[in-house]
Design a protein around this motif. Structure first.
Motif, PDB file in Angstrom:
ATOM      1  N   GLY A   1       8.053   8.478 -10.139  1.00 64.24           N
ATOM      2  CA  GLY A   1       8.206   7.042 -10.315  1.00 64.24           C
ATOM      3  C   GLY A   1       6.856   6.444 -10.655  1.00 64.24           C
ATOM      4  N   GLY A   2       6.773   5.718 -11.765  1.00 64.03           N
ATOM      5  CA  GLY A   2       5.511   5.143 -12.205  1.00 64.03           C
ATOM      6  C   GLY A   2       4.801   6.090 -13.158  1.00 64.03           C
ATOM      7  N   ALA A   3       3.559   5.739 -13.475  1.00 60.00           N
ATOM      8  CA  ALA A   3       2.771   6.566 -14.385  1.00 60.00           C
ATOM      9  C   ALA A   3       2.437   7.888 -13.707  1.00 60.00           C
ATOM     10  CB  ALA A   3       1.500   5.835 -14.789  1.00 60.00           C
ATOM     11  N   PRO A   4       2.745   9.012 -14.351  1.00 57.61           N
ATOM     12  CA  PRO A   4       2.554  10.312 -13.708  1.00 57.61           C
ATOM     13  C   PRO A   4       1.099  10.762 -13.671  1.00 57.61           C
ATOM     14  CG  PRO A   4       3.425  10.613 -15.905  1.00 57.61           C
ATOM     15  CD  PRO A   4       3.361   9.136 -15.667  1.00 57.61           C
ATOM     16  N   ASN A   5       0.834  11.684 -12.778  1.00 54.50           N
ATOM     17  CA  ASN A   5      -0.464  12.325 -12.647  1.00 54.50           C
ATOM     18  C   ASN A   5      -0.418  13.618 -13.455  1.00 54.50           C
ATOM     19  OD1 ASN A   5      -2.284  14.352 -11.536  1.00 54.50           O
ATOM     20  ND2 ASN A   5      -2.755  12.829  -9.970  1.00 54.50           N
TER      21      ASN A   5
ATOM     22  N   ALA B   1       4.635  -1.958 -19.499  1.00 52.95           N
ATOM     23  CA  ALA B   1       3.216  -1.871 -19.848  1.00 52.95           C
ATOM     24  C   ALA B   1       2.661  -0.456 -19.706  1.00 52.95           C
ATOM     25  CB  ALA B   1       2.419  -2.826 -18.973  1.00 52.95           C
ATOM     26  N   ARG B   2       3.184   0.323 -18.783  1.00 53.20           N
ATOM     27  CA  ARG B   2       2.671   1.671 -18.553  1.00 53.20           C
ATOM     28  C   ARG B   2       3.383   2.751 -19.365  1.00 53.20           C
ATOM     29  NH1 ARG B   2       2.073   2.190 -12.126  1.00 53.20           N
ATOM     30  NH2 ARG B   2      -0.175   1.915 -12.118  1.00 53.20           N
ATOM     31  N   CYS B   3       4.455   2.401 -20.014  1.00 52.44           N
ATOM     32  CA  CYS B   3       5.258   3.395 -20.737  1.00 52.44           C
ATOM     33  C   CYS B   3       4.539   4.013 -21.939  1.00 52.44           C
ATOM     34  CB  CYS B   3       6.593   2.798 -21.148  1.00 52.44           C
ATOM     35  SG  CYS B   3       7.668   2.475 -19.725  1.00 52.44           S
ATOM     36  N   PRO B   4       3.819   3.252 -22.773  1.00 51.36           N
ATOM     37  CA  PRO B   4       3.131   3.893 -23.893  1.00 51.36           C
ATOM     38  C   PRO B   4       2.105   4.935 -23.453  1.00 51.36           C
ATOM     39  CG  PRO B   4       3.292   1.538 -24.270  1.00 51.36           C
ATOM     40  CD  PRO B   4       3.737   1.794 -22.856  1.00 51.36           C
ATOM     41  N   GLY B   5       1.352   4.657 -22.410  1.00 52.35           N
ATOM     42  CA  GLY B   5       0.397   5.627 -21.892  1.00 52.35           C
ATOM     43  C   GLY B   5       1.084   6.856 -21.325  1.00 52.35           C
ATOM     44  N   THR B   6       2.187   6.637 -20.636  1.00 53.05           N
ATOM     45  CA  THR B   6       2.966   7.747 -20.100  1.00 53.05           C
ATOM     46  C   THR B   6       3.543   8.581 -21.236  1.00 53.05           C
ATOM     47  OG1 THR B   6       3.487   6.519 -18.092  1.00 53.05           O
ATOM     48  CG2 THR B   6       4.968   8.325 -18.667  1.00 53.05           C
ATOM     49  N   ARG B   7       4.011   7.929 -22.294  1.00 55.19           N
ATOM     50  CA  ARG B   7       4.556   8.622 -23.455  1.00 55.19           C
ATOM     51  C   ARG B   7       3.491   9.531 -24.087  1.00 55.19           C
ATOM     52  NH1 ARG B   7       5.919   4.314 -26.043  1.00 55.19           N
ATOM     53  NH2 ARG B   7       7.906   4.193 -24.968  1.00 55.19           N
ATOM     54  N   ARG B   8       2.273   9.010 -24.240  1.00 55.20           N
ATOM     55  CA  ARG B   8       1.189   9.822 -24.810  1.00 55.20           C
ATOM     56  C   ARG B   8       0.844  10.995 -23.903  1.00 55.20           C
ATOM     57  NH1 ARG B   8      -0.517   4.670 -26.137  1.00 55.20           N
ATOM     58  NH2 ARG B   8      -1.866   4.555 -24.301  1.00 55.20           N
ATOM     59  N   LEU B   9       0.748  10.746 -22.600  1.00 55.89           N
ATOM     60  CA  LEU B   9       0.406  11.799 -21.643  1.00 55.89           C
ATOM     61  C   LEU B   9       1.459  12.912 -21.646  1.00 55.89           C
ATOM     62  CD1 LEU B   9      -1.307  12.772 -19.095  1.00 55.89           C
ATOM     63  CD2 LEU B   9       0.512  11.673 -17.792  1.00 55.89           C
ATOM     64  N   LEU B  10       2.724  12.544 -21.525  1.00 61.76           N
ATOM     65  CA  LEU B  10       3.783  13.548 -21.481  1.00 61.76           C
ATOM     66  C   LEU B  10       3.931  14.269 -22.818  1.00 61.76           C
ATOM     67  CD1 LEU B  10       6.485  11.657 -19.379  1.00 61.76           C
ATOM     68  CD2 LEU B  10       4.856  13.388 -18.600  1.00 61.76           C
ATOM     69  N   GLY B  11       3.730  13.548 -23.921  1.00 59.71           N
ATOM     70  CA  GLY B  11       3.765  14.188 -25.230  1.00 59.71           C
ATOM     71  C   GLY B  11       2.663  15.222 -25.377  1.00 59.71           C
TER      72      GLY B  11
ATOM     73  N   LEU C   1       0.827  -1.212   0.000  1.00 61.55           N
ATOM     74  CA  LEU C   1       0.000   0.000   0.000  1.00 61.55           C
ATOM     75  C   LEU C   1       0.860   1.262   0.000  1.00 61.55           C
ATOM     76  CD1 LEU C   1      -2.849  -1.061   2.454  1.00 61.55           C
ATOM     77  CD2 LEU C   1      -3.012  -0.761  -0.033  1.00 61.55           C
ATOM     78  N   LEU C   2       1.952   1.254   0.751  1.00 57.48           N
ATOM     79  CA  LEU C   2       2.863   2.398   0.744  1.00 57.48           C
ATOM     80  C   LEU C   2       3.481   2.597  -0.640  1.00 57.48           C
ATOM     81  CD1 LEU C   2       4.703   2.000   4.166  1.00 57.48           C
ATOM     82  CD2 LEU C   2       3.093   3.794   3.514  1.00 57.48           C
ATOM     83  N   TRP C   3       3.886   1.518  -1.286  1.00 58.92           N
ATOM     84  CA  TRP C   3       4.454   1.601  -2.628  1.00 58.92           C
ATOM     85  C   TRP C   3       3.422   2.153  -3.609  1.00 58.92           C
ATOM     86  CZ3 TRP C   3       3.199  -1.132  -7.146  1.00 58.92           C
ATOM     87  CH2 TRP C   3       4.095  -0.961  -8.194  1.00 58.92           C
ATOM     88  N   ARG C   4       2.192   1.677  -3.505  1.00 55.13           N
ATOM     89  CA  ARG C   4       1.132   2.114  -4.416  1.00 55.13           C
ATOM     90  C   ARG C   4       0.813   3.596  -4.249  1.00 55.13           C
ATOM     91  NH1 ARG C   4      -4.829  -0.579  -5.008  1.00 55.13           N
ATOM     92  NH2 ARG C   4      -5.353   0.495  -6.927  1.00 55.13           N
ATOM     93  N   VAL C   5       0.811   4.081  -3.020  1.00 51.73           N
ATOM     94  CA  VAL C   5       0.525   5.495  -2.766  1.00 51.73           C
ATOM     95  C   VAL C   5       1.590   6.384  -3.394  1.00 51.73           C
ATOM     96  CG1 VAL C   5       0.467   7.220  -0.910  1.00 51.73           C
ATOM     97  CG2 VAL C   5      -0.861   5.130  -0.708  1.00 51.73           C
ATOM     98  N   ARG C   6       2.830   5.926  -3.410  1.00 52.21           N
ATOM     99  CA  ARG C   6       3.935   6.738  -3.941  1.00 52.21           C
ATOM    100  C   ARG C   6       4.001   6.736  -5.462  1.00 52.21           C
ATOM    101  NH1 ARG C   6       8.143   8.374  -0.640  1.00 52.21           N
ATOM    102  NH2 ARG C   6       9.457   8.242  -2.484  1.00 52.21           N
ATOM    103  N   GLN C   7       3.323   5.815  -6.134  1.00 49.29           N
ATOM    104  CA  GLN C   7       3.362   5.723  -7.581  1.00 49.29           C
ATOM    105  C   GLN C   7       2.728   6.948  -8.231  1.00 49.29           C
ATOM    106  OE1 GLN C   7       4.845   3.079  -9.537  1.00 49.29           O
ATOM    107  NE2 GLN C   7       5.738   3.104  -7.506  1.00 49.29           N
ATOM    108  N   GLY C   8       3.420   7.543  -9.194  1.00 51.06           N
ATOM    109  CA  GLY C   8       2.880   8.651  -9.954  1.00 51.06           C
ATOM    110  C   GLY C   8       2.946  10.004  -9.279  1.00 51.06           C
ATOM    111  N   ARG C   9       3.449  10.069  -8.075  1.00 53.07           N
ATOM    112  CA  ARG C   9       3.546  11.350  -7.359  1.00 53.07           C
ATOM    113  C   ARG C   9       4.804  12.089  -7.770  1.00 53.07           C
ATOM    114  NH1 ARG C   9       3.010  10.365  -1.182  1.00 53.07           N
ATOM    115  NH2 ARG C   9       3.711  12.511  -1.271  1.00 53.07           N
TER     116      ARG C   9
END
Length: 155
Positions: free
Chosen positions: A123-127, A65-75, A22-30
């Motif tokens: 770290g992880g898919a960004p917000n 698996a999350r990199c293509p979505g992150t690439r589209r978001l950041l682009g 749960l701690l790891w999950r909360v930190r993802q994308g922050r």
């Protein structure tokens, strides 16, 4: 060890791993604000210049698996903001870069200011909202009226 002790130990291990997960999950994308080193485009073998306002430096791998979505978001974020560039660096065959920049997971995004200094890390898919808020801080700086548009590089 009797059966009651074994069950207690298993429950304690299960509770501990659940809390860590749960701690790891909360930190993802922050977005974590950092004051870091300066990265130049040659350091990551980028074929385009970094942005005059900010650079969204994404580290990814072929099997992420999350990199293509992150690439589209950041682009999309970079395309909507003048002076912001998105650069995607594939670490699949560049373990040296992963070690140099302490990349432990993909995607990992470093947000660089106009001078190339690491100002934030995700770290992880960004917000999207957190990325926008961080970039808003940069736009208040001296490069606010830069005429350069954003660009996207996929390496």
């Amino acid at each position: 060890m009797n059966p009651l002790e074994a069950i207690g130990l298993l429950l304690a291990l299960l509770a501990g791993t659940t809390v860590l997960g749960l701690l790891w999950r909360v930190r993802q994308g922050r977005v974590t604000q950092v004051s870091g080193q300066i990265i130049r485009q040659a350091d990551v073998a980028a074929t385009t210049a970094f942005g005059p306002t900010a650079t969204l430096l994404q580290f990814s791998t072929e099997l992420c698996a999350r990199c293509p979505g992150t690439r589209r978001l950041l682009g999309a974020v970079a395309d909507s903001r003048p002076g912001v560039v998105h650069v995607d660096v594939d670490l699949t065959h560049r373990a040296d870069l992963a070690n140099r920049y302490s990349i432990l997971q993909t995607p990992t995004t470093l947000i660089l200011d106009g001078a190339g200094r690491v100002r934030a890390r995700v770290g992880g898919a960004p917000n999207r909202a957190a990325i926008a808020a961080t970039l808003d801080e940069f736009e208040l700086g001296p490069h606010r009226s830069s005429p350069n548009g954003s660009s996207y590089v996929n390496r």
